[in-house]
Design a protein around this motif. Structure first.
Motif, PDB file in Angstrom:
ATOM      1  N   SER A  22     -44.174  30.256  -0.972  1.00 33.62           N
ATOM      2  CA  SER A  22     -42.773  30.517  -0.622  1.00 33.62           C
ATOM      3  C   SER A  22     -41.858  30.094  -1.766  1.00 33.62           C
ATOM      4  O   SER A  22     -40.909  30.813  -2.124  1.00 33.62           O
ATOM      5  N   GLY A  23     -42.139  28.935  -2.357  1.00 34.79           N
ATOM      6  CA  GLY A  23     -41.382  28.505  -3.522  1.00 34.79           C
ATOM      7  C   GLY A  23     -41.577  29.444  -4.690  1.00 34.79           C
ATOM      8  O   GLY A  23     -40.632  29.772  -5.428  1.00 34.79           O
ATOM      9  N   LEU A  24     -42.811  29.910  -4.865  1.00 31.05           N
ATOM     10  CA  LEU A  24     -43.124  30.852  -5.934  1.00 31.05           C
ATOM     11  C   LEU A  24     -42.336  32.151  -5.754  1.00 31.05           C
ATOM     12  O   LEU A  24     -41.734  32.669  -6.711  1.00 31.05           O
ATOM     13  N   ILE A  25     -42.323  32.678  -4.527  1.00 33.90           N
ATOM     14  CA  ILE A  25     -41.641  33.949  -4.261  1.00 33.90           C
ATOM     15  C   ILE A  25     -40.156  33.852  -4.577  1.00 33.90           C
ATOM     16  O   ILE A  25     -39.583  34.725  -5.239  1.00 33.90           O
ATOM     17  N   LEU A  26     -39.527  32.776  -4.128  1.00 25.76           N
ATOM     18  CA  LEU A  26     -38.104  32.591  -4.414  1.00 25.76           C
ATOM     19  C   LEU A  26     -37.879  32.400  -5.911  1.00 25.76           C
ATOM     20  O   LEU A  26     -36.897  32.900  -6.483  1.00 25.76           O
ATOM     21  N   GLY A  27     -38.814  31.704  -6.559  1.00 29.69           N
ATOM     22  CA  GLY A  27     -38.683  31.447  -7.989  1.00 29.69           C
ATOM     23  C   GLY A  27     -38.777  32.695  -8.832  1.00 29.69           C
ATOM     24  O   GLY A  27     -38.084  32.830  -9.845  1.00 29.69           O
ATOM     25  N   VAL A  28     -39.652  33.638  -8.434  1.00 34.45           N
ATOM     26  CA  VAL A  28     -39.861  34.837  -9.257  1.00 34.45           C
ATOM     27  C   VAL A  28     -39.060  36.035  -8.768  1.00 34.45           C
ATOM     28  O   VAL A  28     -39.238  37.149  -9.285  1.00 34.45           O
ATOM     29  N   GLY A  60     -60.239  30.335 -13.245  1.00 38.83           N
ATOM     30  CA  GLY A  60     -58.946  29.889 -13.749  1.00 38.83           C
ATOM     31  C   GLY A  60     -58.486  30.687 -14.962  1.00 38.83           C
ATOM     32  O   GLY A  60     -57.288  30.923 -15.139  1.00 38.83           O
ATOM     33  N   ILE A  61     -59.433  31.121 -15.811  1.00 40.30           N
ATOM     34  CA  ILE A  61     -59.073  31.950 -16.962  1.00 40.30           C
ATOM     35  C   ILE A  61     -58.483  33.277 -16.495  1.00 40.30           C
ATOM     36  O   ILE A  61     -57.510  33.779 -17.073  1.00 40.30           O
ATOM     37  N   CYS A  62     -59.060  33.841 -15.437  1.00 40.56           N
ATOM     38  CA  CYS A  62     -58.506  35.084 -14.870  1.00 40.56           C
ATOM     39  C   CYS A  62     -57.099  34.843 -14.330  1.00 40.56           C
ATOM     40  O   CYS A  62     -56.191  35.664 -14.543  1.00 40.56           O
ATOM     41  N   VAL A  63     -56.907  33.728 -13.630  1.00 39.55           N
ATOM     42  CA  VAL A  63     -55.581  33.393 -13.091  1.00 39.55           C
ATOM     43  C   VAL A  63     -54.573  33.221 -14.221  1.00 39.55           C
ATOM     44  O   VAL A  63     -53.394  33.587 -14.079  1.00 39.55           O
ATOM     45  N   ALA A  64     -55.015  32.683 -15.367  1.00 37.07           N
ATOM     46  CA  ALA A  64     -54.108  32.437 -16.494  1.00 37.07           C
ATOM     47  C   ALA A  64     -53.474  33.723 -17.010  1.00 37.07           C
ATOM     48  O   ALA A  64     -52.356  33.698 -17.544  1.00 37.07           O
ATOM     49  N   GLN A  65     -54.151  34.848 -16.833  1.00 41.85           N
ATOM     50  CA  GLN A  65     -53.609  36.117 -17.340  1.00 41.85           C
ATOM     51  C   GLN A  65     -52.403  36.586 -16.538  1.00 41.85           C
ATOM     52  O   GLN A  65     -51.595  37.369 -17.036  1.00 41.85           O
ATOM     53  N   THR A  66     -52.267  36.106 -15.305  1.00 45.53           N
ATOM     54  CA  THR A  66     -51.185  36.593 -14.452  1.00 45.53           C
ATOM     55  C   THR A  66     -49.811  36.172 -14.968  1.00 45.53           C
ATOM     56  O   THR A  66     -48.829  36.898 -14.776  1.00 45.53           O
ATOM     57  N   SER A  67     -49.721  35.006 -15.601  1.00 42.88           N
ATOM     58  CA  SER A  67     -48.419  34.520 -16.071  1.00 42.88           C
ATOM     59  C   SER A  67     -48.174  34.848 -17.538  1.00 42.88           C
ATOM     60  O   SER A  67     -47.131  34.462 -18.086  1.00 42.88           O
ATOM     61  N   THR A  68     -49.110  35.559 -18.180  1.00 40.70           N
ATOM     62  CA  THR A  68     -48.907  35.941 -19.583  1.00 40.70           C
ATOM     63  C   THR A  68     -48.986  37.463 -19.721  1.00 40.70           C
ATOM     64  O   THR A  68     -47.969  38.152 -19.661  1.00 40.70           O
ATOM     65  N   PHE A  69     -50.187  37.997 -19.864  1.00 41.96           N
ATOM     66  CA  PHE A  69     -50.343  39.424 -20.142  1.00 41.96           C
ATOM     67  C   PHE A  69     -49.921  40.308 -18.971  1.00 41.96           C
ATOM     68  O   PHE A  69     -49.340  41.377 -19.175  1.00 41.96           O
ATOM     69  N   PHE A  70     -50.213  39.886 -17.742  1.00 46.57           N
ATOM     70  CA  PHE A  70     -49.804  40.687 -16.581  1.00 46.57           C
ATOM     71  C   PHE A  70     -48.280  40.847 -16.556  1.00 46.57           C
ATOM     72  O   PHE A  70     -47.761  41.940 -16.322  1.00 46.57           O
ATOM     73  N   ILE A  71     -47.559  39.731 -16.776  1.00 48.65           N
ATOM     74  CA  ILE A  71     -46.096  39.784 -16.765  1.00 48.65           C
ATOM     75  C   ILE A  71     -45.584  40.630 -17.930  1.00 48.65           C
ATOM     76  O   ILE A  71     -44.662  41.439 -17.773  1.00 48.65           O
ATOM     77  N   LYS A  72     -46.182  40.452 -19.099  1.00 46.34           N
ATOM     78  CA  LYS A  72     -45.737  41.202 -20.277  1.00 46.34           C
ATOM     79  C   LYS A  72     -45.974  42.696 -20.095  1.00 46.34           C
ATOM     80  O   LYS A  72     -45.183  43.524 -20.577  1.00 46.34           O
ATOM     81  N   VAL A  91     -46.095  39.753  -5.550  1.00 52.49           N
ATOM     82  CA  VAL A  91     -47.205  40.454  -4.890  1.00 52.49           C
ATOM     83  C   VAL A  91     -48.407  39.525  -4.776  1.00 52.49           C
ATOM     84  O   VAL A  91     -49.094  39.489  -3.738  1.00 52.49           O
ATOM     85  N   ALA A  92     -48.677  38.731  -5.823  1.00 47.17           N
ATOM     86  CA  ALA A  92     -49.784  37.766  -5.775  1.00 47.17           C
ATOM     87  C   ALA A  92     -49.521  36.704  -4.723  1.00 47.17           C
ATOM     88  O   ALA A  92     -50.432  36.283  -3.992  1.00 47.17           O
ATOM     89  N   ALA A 119     -49.234  46.283  -9.050  1.00 47.53           N
ATOM     90  CA  ALA A 119     -49.327  45.592  -7.758  1.00 47.53           C
ATOM     91  C   ALA A 119     -50.774  45.339  -7.313  1.00 47.53           C
ATOM     92  O   ALA A 119     -51.073  44.235  -6.814  1.00 47.53           O
ATOM     93  N   PRO A 120     -51.708  46.313  -7.461  1.00 44.01           N
ATOM     94  CA  PRO A 120     -53.092  46.046  -6.990  1.00 44.01           C
ATOM     95  C   PRO A 120     -53.732  44.832  -7.649  1.00 44.01           C
ATOM     96  O   PRO A 120     -54.372  44.021  -6.971  1.00 44.01           O
ATOM     97  N   GLN A 121     -53.559  44.674  -8.980  1.00 46.40           N
ATOM     98  CA  GLN A 121     -54.220  43.539  -9.640  1.00 46.40           C
ATOM     99  C   GLN A 121     -53.584  42.214  -9.224  1.00 46.40           C
ATOM    100  O   GLN A 121     -54.285  41.209  -9.067  1.00 46.40           O
ATOM    101  N   PHE A 122     -52.267  42.196  -9.000  1.00 49.00           N
ATOM    102  CA  PHE A 122     -51.622  40.983  -8.496  1.00 49.00           C
ATOM    103  C   PHE A 122     -52.034  40.687  -7.056  1.00 49.00           C
ATOM    104  O   PHE A 122     -52.270  39.525  -6.691  1.00 49.00           O
ATOM    105  N   LEU A 123     -52.128  41.724  -6.241  1.00 48.71           N
ATOM    106  CA  LEU A 123     -52.493  41.530  -4.834  1.00 48.71           C
ATOM    107  C   LEU A 123     -53.916  40.989  -4.708  1.00 48.71           C
ATOM    108  O   LEU A 123     -54.177  40.057  -3.939  1.00 48.71           O
ATOM    109  N   ILE A 124     -54.838  41.547  -5.483  1.00 46.49           N
ATOM    110  CA  ILE A 124     -56.238  41.125  -5.396  1.00 46.49           C
ATOM    111  C   ILE A 124     -56.409  39.688  -5.876  1.00 46.49           C
ATOM    112  O   ILE A 124     -57.133  38.899  -5.256  1.00 46.49           O
TER     113      ILE A 124
END
Length: 592
Positions: free
Chosen positions: A203-209, A351-363, A386-387, A464-469
């Motif tokens: 919930s904090g994440l959703i409001l933050g982003v 964790g390496i996969c999760v790390a991509q969400t805040s770098t390359f996925f966002i970019k 979505v994540a 959206a699919p990659q963030f949702l999964i």
């Protein structure tokens, strides 16, 4: 020192009225179940977690954009800096958790680290508004920021890292401490606590982003920093107001010392024959006072059992040095930590996969069409919601549907064991990387067809699919890791246990940066680097396929070790009916 005693009348249901799990209330007394702990206390704790995650994700998900837009760093450098900061932020809890468990206590650690956190947010705000610290001397866009702004900016975000280092492990373990594992109803509530804790986090994440990131993109970064500071200060006040309702664990000194004692004793007695009956190994008599729980003896790592062999040298066991004789429980606690090492190692690729969400996925989102309706453009980092929704959905389904159903099928109170939950979530990380590779390939093909328009022909919702999964995977693996590391470490190390969970993500961020550097070096030598100056000249799809392959191999290794893992088994709760010690606030000695 003042002694406080609680008289328990014969005939009363003490196990229902009082909490005998070695915790104390805010006055250093045995807690009264009706007025302390459980959800009524944890809600105060969850409130400050919400605000801290709002600030953290508001900064973390936009950091790569700040570094590229304001600091004018190239994508490769920005991604490394984000990973370094994330790595430090998630490894610092190892120090904070140790201090909380050994010396200060969780409440005091949360309070002190929150002050440091707020100091970092104040400095971050000043770096944008104070004329002498602003990125530029004037209102025009500058090609590079002033050096003083860079220094103050990085100092501010690393102060936030230090604050998180004490805040995150202590707060979550402090929240879980509010539930008595020896009480059936509270034990089940604790199993749900980590799920609903993660919902508050999301919930904090959703409001933050969403709202915060929109403010960063359309007003300025400084206004968002003011919001972070105000919300964090207000939630700290709420946390303090909950003080009378909390249950506190008393620091017991360094949890590492008993483990070192076990190792030294086992080595010094390595030549002694192993006793034919494990019951001959030394344990504190159950009639004596103890503020901990007795663990059952296990047959694994038998060489450590020699630390508990009683030598017939004329001295009683009670008079022997702990460096020469350890209890079975201390030996088993050492075994717990050793057995957790492979699990820690083989969750890092997730964790390496999760790390991509805040770098390359966002970019990726910055290069795609983000328009909705007339004149409204989605901020790139907002796609991260979505994540968060994926994590919330998976947690609710797991807690409210799967667990009750699986309890009936398996007759297991948890439904499935913790490592099965973690392993199931890893399947989602593999799927995430495969989907991400396919979508990135499609984006690059769109650029080839129309170099001028590029990937603007694709909606950002293709991501959206990659963030949702990955969100689904987080709901199983990350929440499972929180519960695993809290539950399976020795009772005296529970803040460190949460720190171990966070260190998985921290190590993953550092390894992600290392992997980017290695792949960049190898592919550049072979013709063209997978990481160009910008996203359109890169081949992230190949990098995602590589991560999918690494994660697949890793899953088989994880399953191999998980099938051989022995869970902590508690022999009995040592009721603290004669417990003496210092409260979390120091200076109050209890005698019950």
């Amino acid at each position: 020192m003042k002694k406080i005693s609680v008289e328990v009348k014969p005939g009363e249901a003490d196990e229902m009225k009082w909490v005998h799990d070695s915790s104390v209330d805010h006055k250093g007394r045995v807690p009264l179940r009706a007025s302390t702990g459980s959800w009524k206390a944890s809600l105060f704790i969850i409130a400050i977690e919400f605000s801290e995650r709002l600030s953290y994700f508001g900064i973390a998900t936009s950091l790569v954009l700040y570094l590229t837009k304001v600091m004018h760093q190239d994508l490769k450098t920005a991604a490394r800096n984000v990973n370094y900061w994330s790595g430090v932020t998630t490894l610092m809890p190892l120090l904070g958790g140790f201090i909380a468990d050994a010396y200060v206590g969780r409440y005091s650690t949360v309070f002190a680290s929150s002050i440091v956190y707020i100091m970092g947010l104040v400095l971050l705000t000043l770096s944008w508004f104070l004329p002498s610290l602003k990125p530029c001397d004037h209102a025009n866009i500058c090609t590079e920021p002033r050096r003083i702004h860079e220094v103050v900016f990085f100092l501010a975000i690393y102060l936030i890292s230090i604050g998180t280092g004490g805040h995150k492990p202590s707060l979550e373990s402090f929240g879980a401490d509010q539930f008595d594992e020896d009480h059936v109803e509270e034990r089940r509530q604790k199993m749900s606590f980590f799920n609903w804790w993660s919902c508050a986090l999301c919930s904090g994440l959703i409001l933050g982003v969403t709202l915060i990131v929109y403010i960063q993109d359309n007003i300025n970064w400084g206004v968002a920093d003011i919001i972070f500071t105000g919300v964090m200060a207000f939630s700290l006040l709420i946390f303090i107001l909950g003080r009378p309702f909390y249950r506190y664990r008393i620091p017991t000194g360094s949890p590492l010392t008993p483990m070192l004692q076990v190792l030294v004793a086992a080595i010094s007695k390595r030549k002694l024959p192993y006793p034919s009956n494990p019951a001959l190994l030394y344990e504190v008599p159950k009639s004596q006072c103890s503020n901990g729980r007795f663990l059952n003896h296990t047959k694994k790592l038998k060489f450590l059992d020699k630390a508990a062999i009683i030598e017939n040298d004329g001295n009683s066991a009670e008079k022997k040095s702990p460096w020469n004789l350890a209890t079975v429980t201390k030996v088993e606690e050492m075994k717990l930590i050793i057995n957790m090492i492979p699990i820690w190692v083989f969750t890092i690729p997730f964790g390496i996969c999760v790390a991509q969400t805040s770098t390359f996925f966002i970019k990726q989102g910055t290069t795609m069409n983000r328009n909705i309706g007339k004149g409204f453009e989605i901020p790139p980092a907002s796609i991260f919601t979505v994540a968060a929704f994926g994590m919330i959905i998976s947690v609710i389904i797991y807690d409210k549907i799967l667990v009750p159903l699986l309890r009936k099928l398996t007759e297991n109170e948890r439904g499935i064991n913790i490592l099965q939950r973690i392993g199931f979530g890893m399947l989602f990380s593999i799927s995430t990387m495969i989907v991400a590779a396919l979508i990135e390939k499609k984006r690059l093909q769109a650029i080839e067809r129309d170099p001028l328009k590029g990937s603007l022909s694709m909606s950002v919702f293709w991501l959206a699919p990659q963030f949702l999964i990955i969100g689904f995977g987080d709901g199983f693996t990350l929440v499972g890791l929180q519960e695993y590391f809290y539950d399976q470490v020795p009772d005296s190390m529970r803040s460190l246990g949460i720190a171990f969970y966070l260190s998985v993500i921290g190590a993953a961020n550092f390894l992600s940066s290392m992997l980017i550097t290695i792949v960049d070096h190898i592919t550049e030598k072979n013709g063209k680097s997978w990481f160009g100056k910008d996203l359109n000249s890169s081949r992230l799809d190949n990098f995602y396929w590589l991560l999918a392959a690494i994660t697949t191999v890793n899953l088989f290794l994880f399953v191999f070790f998980a099938r051989r893992y022995s869970y902590k088994t508690v022999q009995k709760i040592a009721v603290a009916d004669c417990y003496e010690g210092k409260s979390d606030f120091g200076g109050v000695e209890t005698k019950v």
